[in-house]
Scaffold this motif. Structure first.
Motif, short mmCIF file in Angstrom:
data_model
loop_
_atom_site.label_atom_id
_atom_site.label_comp_id
_atom_site.label_asym_id
_atom_site.label_seq_id
_atom_site.Cartn_x
_atom_site.Cartn_y
_atom_site.Cartn_z
N TYR A 21 -3.92 2.06 -8.05
CA TYR A 21 -4.50 0.73 -8.10
C TYR A 21 -5.13 0.33 -6.77
O TYR A 21 -6.29 -0.02 -6.72
CB TYR A 21 -3.43 -0.28 -8.51
N LYS A 22 -4.39 0.39 -5.68
CA LYS A 22 -4.90 -0.05 -4.39
C LYS A 22 -4.31 0.82 -3.28
O LYS A 22 -3.23 1.34 -3.42
CB LYS A 22 -4.54 -1.51 -4.17
N GLU A 23 -5.04 0.93 -2.16
CA GLU A 23 -4.60 1.74 -1.02
C GLU A 23 -4.69 0.92 0.26
O GLU A 23 -5.59 0.10 0.42
CB GLU A 23 -5.49 2.97 -0.86
N TRP A 24 -3.73 1.17 1.17
CA TRP A 24 -3.74 0.57 2.50
C TRP A 24 -3.45 1.66 3.51
O TRP A 24 -2.49 2.41 3.34
CB TRP A 24 -2.65 -0.49 2.66
N PRO A 25 -4.23 1.77 4.59
CA PRO A 25 -3.92 2.77 5.62
C PRO A 25 -2.61 2.42 6.32
O PRO A 25 -2.35 1.25 6.63
CB PRO A 25 -5.11 2.68 6.58
N ALA A 26 -1.78 3.42 6.57
CA ALA A 26 -0.50 3.19 7.24
C ALA A 26 -0.72 2.75 8.68
O ALA A 26 0.01 1.92 9.20
CB ALA A 26 0.36 4.45 7.18
N LYS A 27 -1.74 3.32 9.32
CA LYS A 27 -2.07 2.91 10.69
C LYS A 27 -2.73 1.55 10.66
O LYS A 27 -3.69 1.33 9.93
CB LYS A 27 -3.03 3.91 11.32
N GLY A 28 -2.22 0.62 11.41
CA GLY A 28 -2.80 -0.71 11.45
C GLY A 28 -2.39 -1.58 10.28
O GLY A 28 -2.93 -2.67 10.10
N CYS A 29 -1.44 -1.12 9.48
CA CYS A 29 -0.97 -1.89 8.32
C CYS A 29 -0.26 -3.16 8.80
O CYS A 29 0.53 -3.12 9.73
CB CYS A 29 -0.03 -1.03 7.49
N THR A 30 -0.54 -4.27 8.16
CA THR A 30 0.05 -5.55 8.58
C THR A 30 1.34 -5.89 7.84
O THR A 30 1.91 -6.94 8.08
CB THR A 30 -0.97 -6.69 8.36
N PHE A 31 1.80 -5.00 6.95
CA PHE A 31 3.06 -5.24 6.26
C PHE A 31 4.22 -5.17 7.25
O PHE A 31 4.11 -4.55 8.31
CB PHE A 31 3.29 -4.22 5.15
N ASP A 32 5.33 -5.78 6.90
CA ASP A 32 6.53 -5.78 7.72
C ASP A 32 6.93 -4.34 8.10
O ASP A 32 6.96 -3.46 7.25
CB ASP A 32 7.66 -6.46 6.92
N ARG A 33 7.22 -4.12 9.38
CA ARG A 33 7.53 -2.78 9.90
C ARG A 33 8.76 -2.18 9.21
O ARG A 33 8.78 -1.00 8.86
CB ARG A 33 7.75 -2.85 11.42
N GLU A 34 9.79 -2.97 8.98
CA GLU A 34 10.99 -2.47 8.30
C GLU A 34 10.67 -2.02 6.88
O GLU A 34 11.16 -0.99 6.41
CB GLU A 34 12.07 -3.54 8.26
N TRP A 35 9.85 -2.79 6.19
CA TRP A 35 9.44 -2.43 4.84
C TRP A 35 8.68 -1.10 4.84
O TRP A 35 8.92 -0.24 4.00
CB TRP A 35 8.56 -3.55 4.25
#
Length: 70
Positions: free
Chosen positions: A46-60
């Motif tokens: 469905y959707k992709e986000w690059p792991a580098k520079g990702c704004t999601f919570d670091r623990e998650w």
């Protein structure tokens, strides 16, 4: 008349489903080969986000990389 567990049959009302196989991917996974977080819905990408520079919570991010890497 009562049925025992061994007599119950699973019906495929809509056809085409493999009821005995693995369930399709649902949710967000970490794809090692591409270093992406990827969301799936009913087995479809469905959707992709690059792991580098990702704004999601670091623990998650770390938990998903550990538990849901594909």
């Amino acid at each position: 008349m009562t049925r025992s567990r061994c007599e119950v049959e699973q019906l495929d009302l809509f056809g085409g489903a493999d009821l005995s196989g693995e369930k399709p991917l649902n949710g967000v996974y970490y794809e090692k080969a591409t270093d992406l977080f990827v969301s799936f819905s009913r087995g479809r990408r469905y959707k992709e986000w690059p792991a580098k520079g990702c704004t999601f919570d670091r623990e998650w991010q770390e938990r998903i990389k550990r538990e849901r890497a594909i």
